[in-house]
Motif scaffolding. Structure first.
Motif: not given
Length: 147
Positions: A30-31, A36-42, A51-55, A130-145
């Motif tokens: 899933d995204n 996590a793979k891109h944020e920390f490398g794997w 593969l390189p870290k791309r935070s 990191l934007i081949e399909t933009s699915q990861l990019r579009r999955s980033i969101w926020y929640k205020v609780v």
């Protein structure tokens, strides 16, 4: 107003557990897992290499977000009106979250402000990291609780 703005609020930002986390296509991850793979490398067994870290979260929020906060117009009349009417500052936190999302989006547009190691572009349709399909990019969101 001061009492309301001090009420505990939690701001969560990233690839959250929601419908945006589901990945379209034939990916078994899933995204959140891909993020996590891109944020920390794997290590990729298929390619037999690390593969390189791309935070795309921590780096932009550490590098560019503080400056964006300095330039932010903090309390507008509507924010004060909302606080006075009992909003507990949720609109204010949402404003901060949207600024963070814009900062992260700029990182995607600029290849991590030029810091991400480029992907192997030979296999890609879109020649931006990191934007081949933009699915990861579009999955980033926020929640205020409210706590």
């Amino acid at each position: 107003i001061e009492k309301r703005i001090r009420e505990p609020v939690s701001l969560k930002l990233g690839v959250l557990s929601n419908s945006k986390n589901v990945r379209k296509g034939d990916s078994k991850d899933d995204n959140a897992a891909i993020g996590a793979k891109h944020e920390f490398g794997w290590y990729s067994p298929e390619l037999n290499k690390r593969l390189p870290k791309r935070s795309f979260l921590k780096m932009p929020l550490t590098l560019a977000f503080p400056e964006a906060l300095k330039q932010m117009k903090w309390l507008e009349k509507q924010d004060i009106k909302d606080l006075y009417n009992g909003d507990s500052g949720l609109r204010f936190y949402k404003k901060i979250a949207m600024l963070a999302l814009r900062t992260i989006d700029v990182a995607f547009q600029t290849g991590g402000f030029g810091r991400w190691k480029p992907s192997n572009m030979a296999f890609k349709k879109n020649h931006q990291t990191l934007i081949e399909t933009s699915q990861l990019r579009r999955s980033i969101w926020y929640k205020v609780v409210k706590k």
